[in-house]
Design a protein around this motif. Structure first.
Motif, PDB file in Angstrom:
ATOM      1  N   SER A 369       0.703  -1.211  -0.167  1.00 62.48           N
ATOM      2  CA  SER A 369       0.171   0.010  -0.232  1.00 62.48           C
ATOM      3  C   SER A 369       0.834   1.273   0.005  1.00 62.48           C
ATOM      4  CB  SER A 369      -0.808   0.152   1.232  1.00 62.48           C
ATOM      5  OG  SER A 369      -0.011   0.006   2.394  1.00 62.48           O
ATOM      6  N   LEU A 370       2.123   1.167   0.219  1.00 59.21           N
ATOM      7  CA  LEU A 370       3.080   2.333   0.404  1.00 59.21           C
ATOM      8  C   LEU A 370       3.542   2.509  -0.964  1.00 59.21           C
ATOM      9  CD1 LEU A 370       4.476   1.812   3.946  1.00 59.21           C
ATOM     10  CD2 LEU A 370       2.496   3.329   3.221  1.00 59.21           C
ATOM     11  N   LEU A 371       3.770   1.552  -1.786  1.00 57.84           N
ATOM     12  CA  LEU A 371       4.522   1.373  -2.890  1.00 57.84           C
ATOM     13  C   LEU A 371       3.741   2.286  -4.111  1.00 57.84           C
ATOM     14  CD1 LEU A 371       6.498  -1.845  -2.762  1.00 57.84           C
ATOM     15  CD2 LEU A 371       7.196   0.390  -1.715  1.00 57.84           C
ATOM     16  N   GLY A 372       4.098   2.065  -5.317  1.00 55.20           N
ATOM     17  CA  GLY A 372       3.105   2.625  -6.424  1.00 55.20           C
ATOM     18  C   GLY A 372       3.854   3.930  -6.751  1.00 55.20           C
ATOM     19  N   ARG A 373       4.855   4.613  -5.831  1.00 59.80           N
ATOM     20  CA  ARG A 373       5.430   5.744  -6.134  1.00 59.80           C
ATOM     21  C   ARG A 373       6.884   5.743  -5.534  1.00 59.80           C
ATOM     22  NH1 ARG A 373       5.285   8.244  -0.859  1.00 59.80           N
ATOM     23  NH2 ARG A 373       3.982   6.967   0.604  1.00 59.80           N
ATOM     24  N   ARG A 374       7.711   6.535  -5.968  1.00 60.34           N
ATOM     25  CA  ARG A 374       9.007   6.537  -5.424  1.00 60.34           C
ATOM     26  C   ARG A 374       8.929   7.088  -3.970  1.00 60.34           C
ATOM     27  NH1 ARG A 374      12.730  10.174  -9.418  1.00 60.34           N
ATOM     28  NH2 ARG A 374      13.885   9.697  -7.846  1.00 60.34           N
ATOM     29  N   LEU A 375       9.839   6.176  -2.923  1.00 61.74           N
ATOM     30  CA  LEU A 375       9.871   6.399  -1.739  1.00 61.74           C
ATOM     31  C   LEU A 375      11.414   7.039  -1.386  1.00 61.74           C
ATOM     32  CD1 LEU A 375       9.132   3.049   0.092  1.00 61.74           C
ATOM     33  CD2 LEU A 375       7.514   5.234  -0.542  1.00 61.74           C
ATOM     34  N   ASP A 376      11.331   8.142  -0.556  1.00 65.28           N
ATOM     35  CA  ASP A 376      12.613   8.886  -0.169  1.00 65.28           C
ATOM     36  C   ASP A 376      13.443   7.618   0.074  1.00 65.28           C
ATOM     37  OD1 ASP A 376      14.373   9.656   2.234  1.00 65.28           O
ATOM     38  OD2 ASP A 376      13.490  11.324   1.564  1.00 65.28           O
ATOM     39  N   PRO A 377      14.844   7.834  -0.242  1.00 61.96           N
ATOM     40  CA  PRO A 377      15.689   6.860  -0.311  1.00 61.96           C
ATOM     41  C   PRO A 377      16.167   6.343   1.023  1.00 61.96           C
ATOM     42  CG  PRO A 377      16.745   8.863  -1.077  1.00 61.96           C
ATOM     43  CD  PRO A 377      15.283   8.915  -1.283  1.00 61.96           C
ATOM     44  N   TYR A 378      15.903   7.147   2.061  1.00 62.12           N
ATOM     45  CA  TYR A 378      16.229   6.812   3.378  1.00 62.12           C
ATOM     46  C   TYR A 378      15.131   6.039   4.190  1.00 62.12           C
ATOM     47  CZ  TYR A 378      20.268   9.985   3.163  1.00 62.12           C
ATOM     48  OH  TYR A 378      21.573  10.360   2.873  1.00 62.12           O
ATOM     49  N   VAL A 379      13.874   6.301   3.626  1.00 58.33           N
ATOM     50  CA  VAL A 379      12.907   5.571   4.059  1.00 58.33           C
ATOM     51  C   VAL A 379      12.899   4.230   3.408  1.00 58.33           C
ATOM     52  CG1 VAL A 379      10.129   5.345   3.854  1.00 58.33           C
ATOM     53  CG2 VAL A 379      11.121   7.564   4.428  1.00 58.33           C
ATOM     54  N   ALA A 380      13.260   4.103   2.145  1.00 58.30           N
ATOM     55  CA  ALA A 380      13.584   2.798   1.506  1.00 58.30           C
ATOM     56  C   ALA A 380      14.743   1.967   2.316  1.00 58.30           C
ATOM     57  CB  ALA A 380      13.864   2.913   0.143  1.00 58.30           C
ATOM     58  N   LEU A 381      15.669   2.713   2.569  1.00 59.31           N
ATOM     59  CA  LEU A 381      16.677   2.130   3.392  1.00 59.31           C
ATOM     60  C   LEU A 381      16.314   1.697   4.778  1.00 59.31           C
ATOM     61  CD1 LEU A 381      19.609   4.409   2.502  1.00 59.31           C
ATOM     62  CD2 LEU A 381      19.616   1.748   2.063  1.00 59.31           C
ATOM     63  N   TYR A 382      15.329   2.475   5.110  1.00 60.30           N
ATOM     64  CA  TYR A 382      14.850   1.910   6.608  1.00 60.30           C
ATOM     65  C   TYR A 382      13.787   0.623   6.605  1.00 60.30           C
ATOM     66  CZ  TYR A 382      11.230   2.163  10.574  1.00 60.30           C
ATOM     67  OH  TYR A 382      10.209   1.952  11.594  1.00 60.30           O
ATOM     68  N   TYR A 383      13.061   0.612   5.524  1.00 56.69           N
ATOM     69  CA  TYR A 383      12.282  -0.686   5.429  1.00 56.69           C
ATOM     70  C   TYR A 383      13.499  -1.905   4.856  1.00 56.69           C
ATOM     71  CZ  TYR A 383       8.228   1.924   5.304  1.00 56.69           C
ATOM     72  OH  TYR A 383       6.969   2.812   5.905  1.00 56.69           O
ATOM     73  N   LEU A 384      14.367  -1.589   4.161  1.00 54.42           N
ATOM     74  CA  LEU A 384      15.343  -2.516   3.603  1.00 54.42           C
ATOM     75  C   LEU A 384      16.001  -3.184   4.683  1.00 54.42           C
ATOM     76  CD1 LEU A 384      16.499  -4.020   1.442  1.00 54.42           C
ATOM     77  CD2 LEU A 384      18.284  -2.203   1.334  1.00 54.42           C
ATOM     78  N   ARG A 385      16.343  -2.174   5.822  1.00 54.98           N
ATOM     79  CA  ARG A 385      17.059  -2.672   6.854  1.00 54.98           C
ATOM     80  C   ARG A 385      16.095  -3.710   7.769  1.00 54.98           C
ATOM     81  NH1 ARG A 385      20.347   0.704  11.270  1.00 54.98           N
ATOM     82  NH2 ARG A 385      21.219  -0.684  12.543  1.00 54.98           N
ATOM     83  N   GLN A 386      14.904  -3.179   7.933  1.00 56.62           N
ATOM     84  CA  GLN A 386      13.770  -4.095   8.812  1.00 56.62           C
ATOM     85  C   GLN A 386      13.693  -5.432   8.119  1.00 56.62           C
ATOM     86  OE1 GLN A 386      10.623  -2.375  10.857  1.00 56.62           O
ATOM     87  NE2 GLN A 386      11.136  -0.357   9.866  1.00 56.62           N
ATOM     88  N   ILE A 387      13.434  -5.356   6.866  1.00 55.56           N
ATOM     89  CA  ILE A 387      13.368  -6.559   6.084  1.00 55.56           C
ATOM     90  C   ILE A 387      14.511  -7.608   6.292  1.00 55.56           C
ATOM     91  CG2 ILE A 387      12.560  -7.899   3.968  1.00 55.56           C
ATOM     92  CD1 ILE A 387      11.014  -5.016   3.359  1.00 55.56           C
ATOM     93  N   ALA A 388      15.625  -7.020   5.920  1.00 56.00           N
ATOM     94  CA  ALA A 388      16.892  -7.839   6.102  1.00 56.00           C
ATOM     95  C   ALA A 388      17.043  -8.451   7.395  1.00 56.00           C
ATOM     96  CB  ALA A 388      18.063  -6.863   5.737  1.00 56.00           C
ATOM     97  N   SER A 389      16.757  -7.707   8.521  1.00 52.09           N
ATOM     98  CA  SER A 389      16.746  -8.228   9.731  1.00 52.09           C
ATOM     99  C   SER A 389      15.686  -9.398  10.242  1.00 52.09           C
ATOM    100  CB  SER A 389      16.453  -7.109  10.909  1.00 52.09           C
ATOM    101  OG  SER A 389      16.513  -7.592  12.188  1.00 52.09           O
ATOM    102  N   GLY A 390      14.408  -9.163   9.639  1.00 50.57           N
ATOM    103  CA  GLY A 390      13.522 -10.258   9.591  1.00 50.57           C
ATOM    104  C   GLY A 390      14.167 -11.661   8.888  1.00 50.57           C
TER     105      GLY A 390
END
Length: 542
Positions: A369-390
């Motif tokens: 629901s948050l995609l379909g548009r470009r996210l701020d790169p630091y927000v993308a890194l925030y999600y990337l880090r959490q998913i990688a941690s999981g």
């Protein structure tokens, strides 16, 4: 003793059962009045409907001579009607092994129809149970099924019209009844026989009946129109204030109800026609989604606390067994993992015709629901880090997700994301028997090259899928598009990683390692990715 011994001088071998008087037990008047022959207008819109079904009557009759079988059927018919009629119920429909009764109140009297309906159900179970003992005694030397009864009771809307003459020849009051209330009573009876509960009533009916009716397990069911109904098991009665009835009588009554339910047939595959899904211990709130073989519900546990999501798998159909294996595997793989970036799985259970997993509810929905548009790169890194941690947590447990995508990443109220939907996950120690060597499993837009070619899969396949998601977060679109699944898979295997939009080139080295075609060129693990993310974030801050 032989089946012919069931006949006694041409009369029924079954004497009226020795139940306590209904007036004494329940404290109700059994007066019928003398207005039977006068046609009346439809009764009030709300009534209590009791539907009772006797099981194994036909099987027992097959063991008897014709006259003995007729005597037994007559006795069952008498017992089914007796308690309801004495508690001012009226018969709407009747068969040899079933009865539908309606309980109403005159407009100028306090409403007691729910109480009388449930009390009649309890007395009916008591009398059928005693009749079952008589059958057992008569057929003690002949193998035979057990006589049992299941009853559904519901207070609901319905139109009740007195029939002309208002009698069936035995003095029983006869009515015509239509409406939702009686249909739900039938559904509840079916629930009772499937769950092996003697009496099932809707939650509102139990409340309306007062505090003397005791109840046990509870649950919720989805009706054919998509609405939900709470139901509960009726287990007995408590004495009314000032009662002189010995307390052990009520204990024996509960024992009789329990004995009856142990002899009910239980759920039979293919028999769930009346209800879509029912589950004990939960109150269904709403349906969240529907798939080809599974449904997802939001449900409230009876014990209170936060709502759970019930992921429900229907067991019927040609793929029922293999789907169940995957479903059970999902819970077995995840139940032991406790990590903030992995969805919490509470327990697994089985209901009538279905298996279910109870898991954490995410009110904010999916990362999709948050995609379909470009996210701020630091927000993308925030999600990337959490998913990688999981992923680090599940990989440490020996699990490969194999279907990582935005729909399978859920968002909590505090913005923390968690991995979910491990339906095609696999423990790295398992043999490739659930998908078969060479089979393609996963979502094509996020599939790793080795999955696309049916190669050996490990945790690095999940890192590739995470790279695809990272590209989508940064670019606002997926890296590969094609007019067919085959072409899309080819691009994952052969095409280079597209360039990111201007200003994001500093993310491309990270993306290149995540989406490398050869697993050997990717990060070795989610932990190594997390270490690299620390360096990337630190470097951008310098």
């Amino acid at each position: 003793m032989t089946p012919h011994d069931m006949e006694v001088d041409g009369q029924s071998a079954y004497e009226p059962t020795e139940a306590m008087s209904l007036d004494e037990l329940f404290g109700h008047s059994s007066s019928q009045g003398d207005d039977a022959a006068t046609p009346q207008a439809p009764a009030p819109a709300v009534a209590t409907f009791m539907y009772a079904q006797v099981y194994e009557l036909a099987g027992i009759c097959d063991l008897l001579s014709g006259s003995a079988a007729s005597n037994l059927v007559a006795e069952v018919r008498r017992v089914l009607a007796a308690s309801a009629v004495r508690l001012r119920g009226e018969i709407a429909q009747r068969r040899a092994d079933a009865i539908l009764c309606v309980f109403t109140d005159p407009p100028d009297e306090p409403p007691t129809h729910a109480q009388r309906g449930l009390h009649a159900a309890i007395a009916t179970v008591q009398q059928i149970a005693e009749l079952a003992l008589a059958v057992d005694a008569k057929l003690k030397d002949t193998p035979h099924p057990a006589l049992a009864v299941s009853i559904g009771v519901h207070l609901g809307a319905g139109e009740v019209t007195r029939r002309n003459g208002n009698s069936n020849g035995n003095g029983d009051r006869m009515v015509r009844a239509t409406g939702e209330g009686l249909e739900i009573a039938r559904v509840l009876e079916k629930v009772g026989s499937d769950l092996r509960w003697s009496i099932v009533t809707s939650g509102a009916t139990r409340i309306a009946a007062g505090q003397r009716v005791t109840h046990g397990a509870a649950g919720s069911l989805e009706l054919p129109d998509g609405t939900f109904l709470d139901f509960t098991e009726v287990t007995g009665l408590v004495p009314r204030p000032g009662s002189t009835t010995p307390p052990n009588y009520f204990e024996e009554l509960r024992d009789v109800i329990a004995r009856n339910q142990r002899t009910l047939p239980g759920w039979v595959p293919g028999s769930m026609q009346a209800t879509q899904f029912l589950v004990e211990g939960y109150r269904l709130l709403r349906k969240l989604g529907e798939g080809s073989n599974a449904s997802v519900y939001l449900a409230q546990p009876d014990g209170g606390g936060p709502a759970h999501v019930l992921k429900v798998l229907r067991l019927e159909g040609p793929d029922g067994e293999s789907n169940l294996q995957r479903f059970m595997q999902e819970y077995a793989l995840l139940a032991s993992i406790e990590h903030p970036n992995v969805a919490r799985f509470y327990h697994q259970g089985f209901s009538v015709g279905a298996a279910y997993i109870a898991m954490e509810h995410f009110p904010c929905g999916e990362l999709r629901s948050l995609l379909g548009r470009r996210l701020d790169p630091y927000v993308a890194l925030y999600y990337l880090r959490q998913i990688a941690s999981g992923l680090e947590a599940v990989h440490a447990a020996g699990i490969v997700h194999r279907d990582l995508k935005p729909e399978n990443v859920l968002v909590r109220n505090d913005g923390i994301v968690a991995l979910s939907d491990f339906g095609i996950a696999k423990h790295t120690g398992m043999l490739l028997t659930d998908t078969g060597a060479g089979d393609v499993v996963g979502t094509p837009y996020y599939l790793s090259p080795e999955q696309a070619t049916g190669g050996r899969v490990d945790g690095r396949a999940d890192l590739y899928s995470l790279g695809v998601m990272f590209f989508e977060m940064l670019a606002g679109e997926k890296p590969y598009h094609a007019s067919s699944a085959r072409e899309l898979l080819r691009k994952h295997v052969e095409d280079p990683v597209p360039s990111l939009p201007a200003g994001l080139q500093w993310c491309e080295p990270l993306l290149a390692r995540l989406m490398a075609k050869d697993p050997q060129d990717r990060f070795e693990s989610a932990g190594q990715l997390l270490d690299e993310l620390e360096s990337v974030v630190s470097g951008t801050k310098d």
